[in-house]
Design a protein around this motif. Structure first.
Motif, PDB file in Angstrom:
ATOM      1  N   SER A  38      -8.571  -2.757 -42.263  1.00  0.00           N
ATOM      2  CA  SER A  38      -8.271  -2.406 -43.610  1.00  0.00           C
ATOM      3  C   SER A  38      -7.465  -3.079 -44.747  1.00  0.00           C
ATOM      4  O   SER A  38      -7.461  -4.126 -45.791  1.00  0.00           O
ATOM      5  CB  SER A  38      -9.135  -1.097 -43.857  1.00  0.00           C
ATOM      6  OG  SER A  38      -9.266  -1.380 -45.099  1.00  0.00           O
ATOM      7  N   ASN A  39      -6.220  -2.456 -43.774  1.00  0.00           N
ATOM      8  CA  ASN A  39      -4.959  -2.700 -44.730  1.00  0.00           C
ATOM      9  C   ASN A  39      -4.626  -4.410 -45.379  1.00  0.00           C
ATOM     10  O   ASN A  39      -4.390  -4.739 -46.392  1.00  0.00           O
ATOM     11  CB  ASN A  39      -3.882  -1.731 -44.279  1.00  0.00           C
ATOM     12  CG  ASN A  39      -4.128  -0.151 -45.055  1.00  0.00           C
ATOM     13  OD1 ASN A  39      -4.493   0.042 -45.851  1.00  0.00           O
ATOM     14  ND2 ASN A  39      -4.026   0.384 -44.085  1.00  0.00           N
ATOM     15  N   LEU A  99      -7.315  -6.121 -47.322  1.00  0.00           N
ATOM     16  CA  LEU A  99      -7.047  -5.128 -48.391  1.00  0.00           C
ATOM     17  C   LEU A  99      -5.206  -5.998 -49.399  1.00  0.00           C
ATOM     18  O   LEU A  99      -5.826  -6.659 -49.988  1.00  0.00           O
ATOM     19  CB  LEU A  99      -6.470  -4.119 -48.763  1.00  0.00           C
ATOM     20  CG  LEU A  99      -5.651  -3.123 -50.038  1.00  0.00           C
ATOM     21  CD1 LEU A  99      -6.728  -4.050 -51.014  1.00  0.00           C
ATOM     22  CD2 LEU A  99      -5.008  -1.640 -49.976  1.00  0.00           C
ATOM     23  N   ASN A 127      -8.144   6.100 -52.773  1.00  0.00           N
ATOM     24  CA  ASN A 127      -7.802   6.564 -51.118  1.00  0.00           C
ATOM     25  C   ASN A 127      -7.829   7.684 -51.247  1.00  0.00           C
ATOM     26  O   ASN A 127      -7.869   8.596 -49.914  1.00  0.00           O
ATOM     27  CB  ASN A 127      -7.033   5.756 -50.676  1.00  0.00           C
ATOM     28  CG  ASN A 127      -6.448   5.440 -49.301  1.00  0.00           C
ATOM     29  OD1 ASN A 127      -5.664   6.582 -48.919  1.00  0.00           O
ATOM     30  ND2 ASN A 127      -6.845   4.430 -48.602  1.00  0.00           N
ATOM     31  N   THR A 144      -9.358   4.209 -45.558  1.00  0.00           N
ATOM     32  CA  THR A 144      -9.107   3.274 -45.762  1.00  0.00           C
ATOM     33  C   THR A 144      -9.545   1.724 -46.256  1.00  0.00           C
ATOM     34  O   THR A 144      -9.059   1.155 -47.341  1.00  0.00           O
ATOM     35  CB  THR A 144      -7.709   2.767 -44.685  1.00  0.00           C
ATOM     36  OG1 THR A 144      -8.595   2.318 -43.717  1.00  0.00           O
ATOM     37  CG2 THR A 144      -6.545   3.309 -44.918  1.00  0.00           C
ATOM     38  N   TRP A 145     -11.174   2.093 -45.633  1.00  0.00           N
ATOM     39  CA  TRP A 145     -11.934   1.159 -46.264  1.00  0.00           C
ATOM     40  C   TRP A 145     -12.443   1.415 -47.321  1.00  0.00           C
ATOM     41  O   TRP A 145     -12.839   0.654 -48.343  1.00  0.00           O
ATOM     42  CB  TRP A 145     -13.024   1.544 -44.855  1.00  0.00           C
ATOM     43  CG  TRP A 145     -12.444   0.225 -43.815  1.00  0.00           C
ATOM     44  CD1 TRP A 145     -11.694   0.537 -42.944  1.00  0.00           C
ATOM     45  CD2 TRP A 145     -12.636  -1.079 -43.422  1.00  0.00           C
ATOM     46  NE1 TRP A 145     -11.607  -0.151 -42.198  1.00  0.00           N
ATOM     47  CE2 TRP A 145     -11.959  -1.505 -42.744  1.00  0.00           C
ATOM     48  CE3 TRP A 145     -13.044  -2.278 -44.512  1.00  0.00           C
ATOM     49  CZ2 TRP A 145     -11.856  -2.609 -41.673  1.00  0.00           C
ATOM     50  CZ3 TRP A 145     -12.762  -3.224 -44.004  1.00  0.00           C
ATOM     51  CH2 TRP A 145     -12.357  -3.924 -42.916  1.00  0.00           C
ATOM     52  N   VAL A 198     -13.142  -0.754 -50.220  1.00  0.00           N
ATOM     53  CA  VAL A 198     -14.333  -1.793 -50.356  1.00  0.00           C
ATOM     54  C   VAL A 198     -14.983  -1.025 -51.799  1.00  0.00           C
ATOM     55  O   VAL A 198     -15.897  -1.900 -52.432  1.00  0.00           O
ATOM     56  CB  VAL A 198     -15.258  -1.198 -49.351  1.00  0.00           C
ATOM     57  CG1 VAL A 198     -16.412  -1.666 -49.421  1.00  0.00           C
ATOM     58  CG2 VAL A 198     -14.397  -2.087 -48.560  1.00  0.00           C
TER      59      VAL A 198
END
Length: 236
Positions: A129-130, A133, A173, A208-209, A213
């Motif tokens: 995810s990161n 991002l 987050n 994190t997602w 998102v």
């Protein structure tokens, strides 16, 4: 007091918008300030022992601090960039702070973020995810800058709104982290078999997602909503 929007493309005109139609500026500034006041102190002394994220390698902490420093610049200048009054009344300042956001904020912060994402101690789900991002933040920011250089200001605005959503996703987050901690804590002995590590990685993966998102989807919805309104009001 009213403001007059700068057209985003040649031939496009917009009506003056009362200041009270933009009630989000003060809360945004306050939110960014509170977040930075809470988040920065452990890293100001450059003491790895004070870090909220344990280092996984000798290079991790310096790169983490680098990311935090540039990301701080990005958050402050990004908030200034979307301030309509500054953009309309002081376009030169808007352009200069925009360059600071791009070259001393988003680009170096996203590159450092990519590096620390690969070695973050939150499991592979959070790492993927990161990485995404950081990649998207870099890409949206560069594309927004390219559109400004090409004087395609409508496209510049749309890409920079996406960059803004990704930049500020660190705040959402943290919000998701609190929500997930409250939901999962009672399930520690059942769902996670008493493992705090497993619960921590599950929380990290979700936050994190969801952290980037959801804001990116909201930004895209807002952009498409604006396009729909313009199509509906334009003459046939």
């Amino acid at each position: 007091m009213t403001t007059t929007e700068t057209p985003s493309s040649p031939g496009e005109t917009r009506r003056a918008t009362p200041w009270w139609r933009r009630p989000w500026m003060f809360p945004l500034g306050l939110l960014v300030t509170v977040f930075l006041v809470y988040s920065l102190p452990p890293y100001l002394g450059l003491d790895p022992a004070q870090s909220r994220i344990p280092a996984t390698a000798s290079w991790y902490y310096p790169v983490l601090v680098t990311h935090i420093g540039f990301a701080t610049i990005a958050m402050v200048t990004c908030a200034l960039q979307i301030w309509p009054w500054l953009r309309q009344k002081h376009p030169v300042v808007h352009r200069r702070t925009g360059r600071v956001y791009v070259f001393a904020g988003a680009i170096p912060a996203s590159i450092a973020g990519f590096a620390i994402a690969l070695a973050a101690p939150f499991g592979p789900v959070g790492a993927v995810s990161n990485v995404l991002l950081a990649t998207l933040w870099f890409g949206c920011t560069v594309q927004g800058y390219r559109m400004a250089r090409a004087r395609r200001f409508g496209d510049h605005r749309r890409w920079m709104i996406r960059s803004f959503a990704l930049c500020m996703s660190i705040i959402s987050n943290r919000v998701w982290g609190v929500v997930c901690a409250l939901v999962f804590a009672p399930q520690l002995d059942t769902t996670f078999g008493g493992s705090e590590v497993a619960m921590g990685q599950a929380i990290a993966g979700i936050t994190t997602w969801a952290g980037w998102v959801v804001p990116l989807l909201v930004a895209q919805w807002w952009l498409e909503r604006g396009r729909g309104r313009r199509r509906a009001t334009s003459p046939a």
